[in-house]
Design an enzyme around this catalytic site. Structure first.
Site, PDB file in Angstrom:
ATOM      1  N   GLY A  45     123.320 114.721  31.919  1.00 11.76           N
ATOM      2  CA  GLY A  45     123.678 116.053  32.385  1.00 11.76           C
ATOM      3  C   GLY A  45     122.536 116.616  33.206  1.00 11.76           C
ATOM      4  CD  GLN A  50     118.062 120.188  33.684  1.00 13.14           C
ATOM      5  OE1 GLN A  50     119.278 120.063  33.629  1.00 13.14           O
ATOM      6  NE2 GLN A  50     117.213 119.398  33.053  1.00 13.14           N
ATOM      7  CB  CYS A  97     115.608 118.614  28.261  1.00 13.15           C
ATOM      8  SG  CYS A  97     115.925 119.627  29.711  1.00 13.15           S
ATOM      9  CG  LEU A  98     116.876 114.531  32.851  1.00  8.78           C
ATOM     10  CD1 LEU A  98     117.794 114.451  34.072  1.00  8.78           C
ATOM     11  CD2 LEU A  98     116.273 113.177  32.532  1.00  8.78           C
ATOM     12  CG  HIS A 139     121.305 120.163  26.826  1.00  2.78           C
ATOM     13  ND1 HIS A 139     120.288 119.933  25.932  1.00  2.78           N
ATOM     14  CD2 HIS A 139     120.749 120.065  28.062  1.00  2.78           C
ATOM     15  CE1 HIS A 139     119.160 119.699  26.606  1.00  2.78           C
ATOM     16  NE2 HIS A 139     119.415 119.777  27.897  1.00  2.78           N
ATOM     17  CD  GLU A 140     122.766 119.579  31.322  1.00  2.00           C
ATOM     18  OE1 GLU A 140     122.113 120.270  32.134  1.00  2.00           O
ATOM     19  OE2 GLU A 140     122.244 118.651  30.682  1.00  2.00           O
ATOM     20  CG  HIS A 143     119.405 123.546  31.486  1.00  2.00           C
ATOM     21  ND1 HIS A 143     118.043 123.733  31.506  1.00  2.00           N
ATOM     22  CD2 HIS A 143     119.610 122.327  30.945  1.00  2.00           C
ATOM     23  CE1 HIS A 143     117.447 122.668  30.986  1.00  2.00           C
ATOM     24  NE2 HIS A 143     118.384 121.803  30.636  1.00  2.00           N
TER      25      HIS A 143
END
Length: 189
Positions: A45, A50, A97-98, A139-140, A143
């Protein structure tokens, strides 16, 4: 186009994102770029903040995780999404998380959600998701609301990760994909 992933400590990750205007943004191109960036970083994701864009759009591809569970994964673009319902007892799963490389922690999330969103063509959808796709979407979605998975971690676990988070915000981190350091960070070799 592959974007660098914005790291923890950048203000764009902590503020609610702006509504996407299809007349001002090439949503199809942006979503293709986001998928390309996500795949290059081995993610499932990726939200626009991000990649440094404060926009209410994220992409997911749960296929790699769902195949392990014997389920069919989903690949979607979510534009201007709104969670309209969550159902079930929260369940714990270790998330990463990236934007926060090298840190993982258990996060409690509901197993089923209903979400309204537009796709990359502007078509409106209402969809109910469960299991891993629901978790990835939540999760996204966090963000685009300015919330990170580490914000869900409390107590001793949060204190234990504080030093690692500080190091990431200073650019003292390794990732096997392109990253963009927070504005004040200077990268050490």
């Amino acid at each position: 186009m592959i974007y660098p992933v914005v790291l923890y400590g950048d203000p764009v990750l902590k503020k609610p994102a702006e509504t996407v205007d299809f007349e001002q943004i090439d949503v199809k191109q942006l979503s293709e770029d986001m998928f390309e960036t996500m795949y290059q970083a081995s993610g499932v994701g990726l939200a626009a903040p991000q990649i440094g864009k404060s926009l209410r759009i994220f992409v997911i591809d749960s296929t790699p995780l769902d195949e392990d569970e014997g389920n069919e994964g989903i690949r979607r673009v979510f534009v201007n999404p709104e969670i309209v319902e969550t159902e079930g007892d929260n369940w714990a799963f270790e998330e990463g998380c990236l934007s926060i490389p090298g840190i993982r922690a258990e996060v409690q999330r509901p197993p089923k959600i209903t979400i309204e969103y537009q796709d990359e063509n502007g078509k409106e959808h209402t969809e109910t998701l469960k299991g891993m796709p629901a978790r990835i979407v939540l999760h996204e979605y966090d963000h685009i609301e300015g919330v990170l998975f580490v914000d869900h971690v409390k107590g001793l676990k949060k204190r234990l990760m504080k030093g690692k988070l500080a190091n990431i915000s200073k650019g003292q981190v390794e990732a096997n994909y392109r990253v963009k350091l927070p504005a004040k960070a200077t990268r050490r070799a």
